[in-house]
Design a protein around this motif. Structure first.
Motif, PDB file in Angstrom:
ATOM      1  N   ASP A   7       0.870  -1.312  -0.038  1.00 19.88           N
ATOM      2  CA  ASP A   7       0.070   0.056   0.226  1.00 19.88           C
ATOM      3  C   ASP A   7       1.049   1.482   0.013  1.00 19.88           C
ATOM      4  O   ASP A   7       0.677   2.093  -0.723  1.00 19.88           O
ATOM      5  N   GLN A   8       1.832   1.114   0.856  1.00 16.47           N
ATOM      6  CA  GLN A   8       3.006   2.393   0.694  1.00 16.47           C
ATOM      7  C   GLN A   8       3.492   2.677  -0.580  1.00 16.47           C
ATOM      8  O   GLN A   8       3.738   3.879  -1.219  1.00 16.47           O
ATOM      9  N   ALA A   9       3.761   1.587  -1.181  1.00 14.43           N
ATOM     10  CA  ALA A   9       4.460   1.479  -2.422  1.00 14.43           C
ATOM     11  C   ALA A   9       3.330   2.124  -3.671  1.00 14.43           C
ATOM     12  O   ALA A   9       3.838   2.986  -4.509  1.00 14.43           O
ATOM     13  N   MET A  10       2.138   1.643  -3.466  1.00 16.31           N
ATOM     14  CA  MET A  10       1.030   2.081  -4.452  1.00 16.31           C
ATOM     15  C   MET A  10       0.775   3.681  -4.175  1.00 16.31           C
ATOM     16  O   MET A  10       0.513   4.444  -5.176  1.00 16.31           O
ATOM     17  N   ALA A  11       0.913   4.110  -2.786  1.00 18.33           N
ATOM     18  CA  ALA A  11       0.516   5.528  -2.474  1.00 18.33           C
ATOM     19  C   ALA A  11       1.753   6.401  -3.127  1.00 18.33           C
ATOM     20  O   ALA A  11       1.212   7.512  -3.708  1.00 18.33           O
ATOM     21  N   ALA A  12       2.893   5.881  -3.082  1.00 17.16           N
ATOM     22  CA  ALA A  12       3.868   6.742  -3.806  1.00 17.16           C
ATOM     23  C   ALA A  12       3.637   6.953  -5.310  1.00 17.16           C
ATOM     24  O   ALA A  12       3.786   8.089  -5.752  1.00 17.16           O
ATOM     25  N   ARG A  13       3.037   6.141  -5.988  1.00 19.81           N
ATOM     26  CA  ARG A  13       2.725   5.998  -7.348  1.00 19.81           C
ATOM     27  C   ARG A  13       1.453   6.823  -7.628  1.00 19.81           C
ATOM     28  O   ARG A  13       1.493   7.220  -8.798  1.00 19.81           O
ATOM     29  N   GLN A  14       0.628   6.983  -6.627  1.00 22.20           N
ATOM     30  CA  GLN A  14      -0.709   7.469  -6.873  1.00 22.20           C
ATOM     31  C   GLN A  14      -0.925   8.933  -6.316  1.00 22.20           C
ATOM     32  O   GLN A  14      -2.065   9.462  -6.670  1.00 22.20           O
ATOM     33  N   THR A  15      -0.020   9.263  -5.495  1.00 20.48           N
ATOM     34  CA  THR A  15       0.152  10.824  -4.933  1.00 20.48           C
ATOM     35  C   THR A  15       0.781  11.731  -5.707  1.00 20.48           C
ATOM     36  O   THR A  15       1.822  11.379  -6.059  1.00 20.48           O
ATOM     37  N   CYS A  16       0.082  12.991  -5.881  1.00 22.48           N
ATOM     38  CA  CYS A  16       0.577  13.973  -6.811  1.00 22.48           C
ATOM     39  C   CYS A  16       1.835  14.739  -5.888  1.00 22.48           C
ATOM     40  O   CYS A  16       1.625  14.867  -4.660  1.00 22.48           O
ATOM     41  N   GLY A  17       2.690  14.956  -6.646  1.00 22.14           N
ATOM     42  CA  GLY A  17       3.965  15.578  -5.795  1.00 22.14           C
ATOM     43  C   GLY A  17       3.455  17.041  -5.301  1.00 22.14           C
ATOM     44  O   GLY A  17       4.401  17.548  -4.553  1.00 22.14           O
ATOM     45  N   GLN A  18       2.837  17.730  -5.925  1.00 19.35           N
ATOM     46  CA  GLN A  18       2.454  19.060  -5.517  1.00 19.35           C
ATOM     47  C   GLN A  18       1.442  19.450  -4.749  1.00 19.35           C
ATOM     48  O   GLN A  18       1.509  19.922  -3.709  1.00 19.35           O
ATOM     49  N   CYS A  19       0.075  18.795  -5.137  1.00 20.22           N
ATOM     50  CA  CYS A  19      -1.094  18.974  -4.342  1.00 20.22           C
ATOM     51  C   CYS A  19      -1.343  17.904  -3.370  1.00 20.22           C
ATOM     52  O   CYS A  19      -2.085  17.910  -2.395  1.00 20.22           O
ATOM     53  N   ARG A  20      -0.429  17.056  -3.206  1.00 22.15           N
ATOM     54  CA  ARG A  20      -0.572  15.806  -2.132  1.00 22.15           C
ATOM     55  C   ARG A  20      -1.784  14.908  -2.304  1.00 22.15           C
ATOM     56  O   ARG A  20      -2.210  14.270  -1.318  1.00 22.15           O
ATOM     57  N   ARG A  21      -2.505  14.925  -3.500  1.00 21.85           N
ATOM     58  CA  ARG A  21      -3.840  14.139  -3.339  1.00 21.85           C
ATOM     59  C   ARG A  21      -3.403  12.840  -3.818  1.00 21.85           C
ATOM     60  O   ARG A  21      -2.643  12.670  -4.966  1.00 21.85           O
ATOM     61  N   ARG A  22      -4.292  11.561  -3.415  1.00 26.11           N
ATOM     62  CA  ARG A  22      -3.773  10.599  -4.076  1.00 26.11           C
ATOM     63  C   ARG A  22      -5.300  10.198  -4.881  1.00 26.11           C
ATOM     64  O   ARG A  22      -6.524  10.546  -4.588  1.00 26.11           O
ATOM     65  N   PHE A  23      -4.694   9.401  -6.024  1.00 28.91           N
ATOM     66  CA  PHE A  23      -5.607   9.093  -7.134  1.00 28.91           C
ATOM     67  C   PHE A  23      -5.792   7.713  -7.005  1.00 28.91           C
ATOM     68  O   PHE A  23      -5.066   6.866  -6.514  1.00 28.91           O
ATOM     69  N   TYR A  24      -6.827   7.075  -7.728  1.00 29.22           N
ATOM     70  CA  TYR A  24      -7.130   5.599  -7.966  1.00 29.22           C
ATOM     71  C   TYR A  24      -6.070   4.965  -9.015  1.00 29.22           C
ATOM     72  O   TYR A  24      -5.779   3.786  -9.089  1.00 29.22           O
ATOM     73  N   ILE A  25      -5.562   5.913  -9.800  1.00 28.33           N
ATOM     74  CA  ILE A  25      -4.651   5.554 -10.999  1.00 28.33           C
ATOM     75  C   ILE A  25      -3.077   5.794 -10.640  1.00 28.33           C
ATOM     76  O   ILE A  25      -3.125   6.592  -9.795  1.00 28.33           O
ATOM     77  N   CYS A  26      -1.961   5.134 -11.167  1.00 27.51           N
ATOM     78  CA  CYS A  26      -0.811   5.647 -11.059  1.00 27.51           C
ATOM     79  C   CYS A  26      -0.628   6.896 -11.935  1.00 27.51           C
ATOM     80  O   CYS A  26      -1.027   6.838 -13.045  1.00 27.51           O
ATOM     81  N   LEU A  27      -0.042   7.749 -11.253  1.00 27.30           N
ATOM     82  CA  LEU A  27       0.209   9.003 -12.059  1.00 27.30           C
ATOM     83  C   LEU A  27       1.717   8.866 -13.065  1.00 27.30           C
ATOM     84  O   LEU A  27       2.439   8.091 -12.662  1.00 27.30           O
ATOM     85  N   SER A  28       1.751   9.623 -13.836  1.00 25.83           N
ATOM     86  CA  SER A  28       2.769   9.633 -14.925  1.00 25.83           C
ATOM     87  C   SER A  28       4.162   9.982 -14.253  1.00 25.83           C
ATOM     88  O   SER A  28       4.337  11.126 -13.387  1.00 25.83           O
ATOM     89  N   LYS A  29       5.127   9.343 -14.252  1.00 24.65           N
ATOM     90  CA  LYS A  29       6.490   9.618 -13.723  1.00 24.65           C
ATOM     91  C   LYS A  29       7.113  10.769 -14.532  1.00 24.65           C
ATOM     92  O   LYS A  29       7.929  11.561 -13.992  1.00 24.65           O
ATOM     93  N   LYS A  30       6.797  10.950 -15.900  1.00 28.45           N
ATOM     94  CA  LYS A  30       7.463  12.054 -16.679  1.00 28.45           C
ATOM     95  C   LYS A  30       6.858  13.606 -16.234  1.00 28.45           C
ATOM     96  O   LYS A  30       7.710  14.284 -16.208  1.00 28.45           O
ATOM     97  N   LEU A  31       5.654  13.429 -15.855  1.00 28.18           N
ATOM     98  CA  LEU A  31       5.144  14.777 -15.579  1.00 28.18           C
ATOM     99  C   LEU A  31       5.368  15.156 -13.924  1.00 28.18           C
ATOM    100  O   LEU A  31       5.702  16.227 -13.642  1.00 28.18           O
TER     101      LEU A  31
END
Length: 139
Positions: free
Chosen positions: A85-109
């Motif tokens: 869960d911690q690993a998925m939270a790192a992939r699903q949380t926005c680095g700027q607004c700190r909101r967590r999504f159900y999908i994994c966010l782009s590493k590029k962005l």
């Protein structure tokens, strides 16, 4: 390629003997391959069913495993589930607004689309945090 006696036996979809299943069917049964050293037979694709004298080499063929050698799936411990869960939270949380999504966010962005270019996020794609506990002793 003509069939040879040295290769694994091949079965069409409706002629598979009892006790042989694919990995996907094992997973649906709650089992893992366990003691199976490898496939014992090949499940032929639909195209090769029309050519019984030829060996199936298509990527859609399946490999059959023995059910009697399969073992129950391992159940993860709470610590393993927490780590995942911690690993998925790192992939699903926005680095700027700190909101967590159900999908994994782009590493590029490195952030969600709303933070990147202003595209509004769908509210159903956001995870809601559990409500904080309310102190009820003085109520």
């Amino acid at each position: 390629m003509p069939r040879s006696d040295a290769a694994l036996p091949e079965y069409d979809r409706c002629t598979v003997p009892e006790g042989l299943v694919t990995r996907r069917r094992l997973r649906d049964m709650g089992l893992s391959p366990g003691g199976n050293e490898g496939p014992v037979a090949i499940l032929r694709c639909k195209l090769c069913a029309t050519r019984p004298q030829w060996s199936c080499r298509h990527p859609t063929r399946g490999f059959l495993l023995r059910v009697d050698l399969a073992v129950p799936k391992r159940v993860p411990t709470l610590a393993q589930e927490w780590a995942l869960d911690q690993a998925m939270a790192a992939r699903q949380t926005c680095g700027q607004c700190r909101r967590r999504f159900y999908i994994c966010l782009s590493k590029k962005l490195g952030c969600c689309l709303e933070c990147f270019d202003g595209t509004p996020a769908d509210p159903s794609s956001l995870m809601t945090l559990p409500a904080s506990a309310v102190h009820r002793l003085a109520v």
